[in-house]
Design an enzyme around this catalytic site. Sequence first.
Site, PDB file in Angstrom:
ATOM      1  NE  ARG A   1      -1.653  -2.323   4.011  1.00  0.00           N
ATOM      2  CZ  ARG A   1      -1.918  -1.121   4.876  1.00  0.00           C
ATOM      3  NH1 ARG A   1      -2.597  -0.269   4.045  1.00  0.00           N
ATOM      4  NH2 ARG A   1      -1.298  -0.823   5.891  1.00  0.00           N
TER       5      ARG A   1
ATOM      6  CG  HIS B   1       0.308   3.788   1.050  1.00  0.00           C
ATOM      7  ND1 HIS B   1       0.334   2.526   0.849  1.00  0.00           N
ATOM      8  CD2 HIS B   1      -0.385   4.190   1.993  1.00  0.00           C
ATOM      9  CE1 HIS B   1      -0.012   2.079   2.042  1.00  0.00           C
ATOM     10  NE2 HIS B   1      -0.746   2.918   2.650  1.00  0.00           N
TER      11      HIS B   1
ATOM     12  CD  GLU C   1       1.542   0.165  -1.502  1.00  0.00           C
ATOM     13  OE1 GLU C   1       0.521   0.571  -2.149  1.00  0.00           O
ATOM     14  OE2 GLU C   1       1.982   0.616  -0.496  1.00  0.00           O
TER      15      GLU C   1
HETATM   16  P1  NAI Z   1     -10.668  -1.729  10.968  1.00  0.00           P
HETATM   17  O1  NAI Z   1      -9.835  -2.835  11.566  1.00  0.00           O
HETATM   18  O2  NAI Z   1     -11.504  -0.762  12.014  1.00  0.00           O
HETATM   19  O3  NAI Z   1     -11.836  -2.144   9.978  1.00  0.00           O
HETATM   20  C1  NAI Z   1     -11.502  -3.382   9.053  1.00  0.00           C
HETATM   21  C2  NAI Z   1     -12.959  -3.788   8.751  1.00  0.00           C
HETATM   22  O4  NAI Z   1     -12.816  -4.795   7.635  1.00  0.00           O
HETATM   23  C3  NAI Z   1     -13.414  -4.767   9.939  1.00  0.00           C
HETATM   24  O5  NAI Z   1     -14.772  -4.217  10.318  1.00  0.00           O
HETATM   25  C4  NAI Z   1     -13.417  -6.152   9.645  1.00  0.00           C
HETATM   26  O6  NAI Z   1     -14.458  -7.005  10.152  1.00  0.00           O
HETATM   27  C5  NAI Z   1     -13.565  -6.112   8.011  1.00  0.00           C
HETATM   28  N1  NAI Z   1     -13.084  -7.326   7.343  1.00  0.00           N
HETATM   29  C6  NAI Z   1     -12.371  -8.345   7.679  1.00  0.00           C
HETATM   30  N2  NAI Z   1     -12.476  -9.157   6.722  1.00  0.00           N
HETATM   31  C7  NAI Z   1     -13.366  -8.829   5.877  1.00  0.00           C
HETATM   32  C8  NAI Z   1     -13.561  -9.598   4.558  1.00  0.00           C
HETATM   33  N3  NAI Z   1     -13.283 -10.544   4.080  1.00  0.00           N
HETATM   34  N4  NAI Z   1     -14.402  -8.560   3.890  1.00  0.00           N
HETATM   35  C9  NAI Z   1     -14.832  -7.533   4.251  1.00  0.00           C
HETATM   36  N5  NAI Z   1     -14.587  -7.053   5.594  1.00  0.00           N
HETATM   37  C10 NAI Z   1     -13.724  -7.704   6.073  1.00  0.00           C
HETATM   38  O7  NAI Z   1      -9.812  -0.827  10.164  1.00  0.00           O
HETATM   39  P2  NAI Z   1      -9.499   0.381   9.408  1.00  0.00           P
HETATM   40  O8  NAI Z   1      -9.003   1.233  10.349  1.00  0.00           O
HETATM   41  O9  NAI Z   1     -11.099   0.867   9.139  1.00  0.00           O
HETATM   42  O10 NAI Z   1      -8.563   0.472   8.295  1.00  0.00           O
HETATM   43  C11 NAI Z   1      -8.926  -0.499   6.916  1.00  0.00           C
HETATM   44  C12 NAI Z   1      -7.765  -0.838   6.127  1.00  0.00           C
HETATM   45  O11 NAI Z   1      -7.373   0.496   5.414  1.00  0.00           O
HETATM   46  C13 NAI Z   1      -6.633  -1.159   6.868  1.00  0.00           C
HETATM   47  O12 NAI Z   1      -6.414  -2.552   7.015  1.00  0.00           O
HETATM   48  C14 NAI Z   1      -5.479  -0.822   5.977  1.00  0.00           C
HETATM   49  O13 NAI Z   1      -5.253  -1.997   5.184  1.00  0.00           O
HETATM   50  C15 NAI Z   1      -6.063   0.152   5.130  1.00  0.00           C
HETATM   51  N6  NAI Z   1      -5.457   1.641   5.421  1.00  0.00           N
HETATM   52  C16 NAI Z   1      -5.061   2.352   4.450  1.00  0.00           C
HETATM   53  C17 NAI Z   1      -4.258   3.580   4.659  1.00  0.00           C
HETATM   54  C18 NAI Z   1      -3.681   4.526   3.418  1.00  0.00           C
HETATM   55  O14 NAI Z   1      -3.179   5.445   3.742  1.00  0.00           O
HETATM   56  N7  NAI Z   1      -4.106   4.208   2.119  1.00  0.00           N
HETATM   57  C19 NAI Z   1      -4.188   4.090   5.843  1.00  0.00           C
HETATM   58  C20 NAI Z   1      -4.671   3.426   6.926  1.00  0.00           C
HETATM   59  C21 NAI Z   1      -5.576   2.259   6.980  1.00  0.00           C
END
Ligand code: NAI
Length: 328
Positions: A232, A293, A261
């Site tokens: 993000r 994105h 964005e």
């Molecule tokens: P997920 O929920 O599986 O993993 C997120 C991880 O971040 C969790 O393990 C959580 O404990 C951890 N986390 C929470 N607070 C944190 C902190 N303060 N410091 C470090 N880690 C922390 O989510 P997933 O599916 O891996 O997605 C991650 C991010 O990717 C999403 O939140 C979204 O913002 C982004 N995303 C971007 C896309 C794109 O097209 N550019 C598409 C899909 C997701």
Amino acid sequence: MARIAVFSAKPYDRTFLAEANAPHGHDLTFLEARLDPHTALLAEGHDVVCPFVNDDVSAETIDVLGRIGVRHLALRSAGFNHVDLDAADAARMEVSRVPAYSPHAVAEHAVALILALNRKVHRAWNRVREGNFAIDGLMGFDLVGRTVGVVGSGQIGRAFAEIMQGFSCEVLAYDPYPPAHFPGTFVGLDELFKRSDIISLHCPLTPETHHIVGPGSLAQMKDGVMLINTSRGALVNAPAVIEALKSGKVGALGLDVYEEEGDLFFEDLSATVIQDDTFSRLLTFPNVLITGHQAFFTREAVGNICATTLANVSAWESGEGELHQVPR
Ligand code: NAI
């Protein structure tokens, strides 16, 4: 059969949602408009609104949607930081999302940015097209043995770490809720910043992670560090990174997301003057690579997004099947 207003609908949304709708038979209305407090009225006559990541799902928008009878926000994204969940609760509106659609799509895009930046593919492409076959200035480094820091060890962080281990990199990870098994070593965030040659952000946007890359963390990083953000935009303080690029502290920057964005991405602005000077400055660096994105944008991921979004609506409507509510 639910009546669903799909906001920010692009041609690929129409194609993939229409295909995924075959087993559900919902009534889909595709709206090109971005959802905001003004366009919300376009959802009149629909029970469900389907927003995308840069739609404005603020309290003000939800208030309008609630008043015209919308009962469900079916997000076609994993992230839900753009939704005022308290307002949705107050309006007794269900909020569902697509928790996983292809972590590989995003992880592989992060790796694409790393490889392109490291080997200057974006610059080489231009040179060769102009008949310039000089390789001076295109030197990269071997990835083998490099230390890669993964911030956020969820589904995407894990897929990314697995790929980087395949390059024989040492993978460090930071996560306040580390999983039991992960292809890398968990360390504190400060240690990750200090030791990593490449840092890739895979955590959600929360008050804790807002500007997690900023003047303080940048000062801790190695000179010439490569930063990758496919998560993000607001994880990165862009003006601070610009200063770090100018000083050489940051050696390469790969972004698929940008804090502001919402005014830029997903639209063809090629004939307009971009008003965001910070973004424009980022575009001037030879060692910055920005995509709009698109990390999620594979056939597999978009197919899964559309299938899960519509299945969520069916589950909510029928009370049967899995409804992926946003975590509270
Ligand atoms: P997920 O929920 O599986 O993993 C997120 C991880 O971040 C969790 O393990 C959580 O404990 C951890 N986390 C929470 N607070 C944190 C902190 N303060 N410091 C470090 N880690 C922390 O989510 P997933 O599916 O891996 O997605 C991650 C991010 O990717 C999403 O939140 C979204 O913002 C982004 N995303 C971007 C896309 C794109 O097209 N550019 C598409 C899909 C997701």
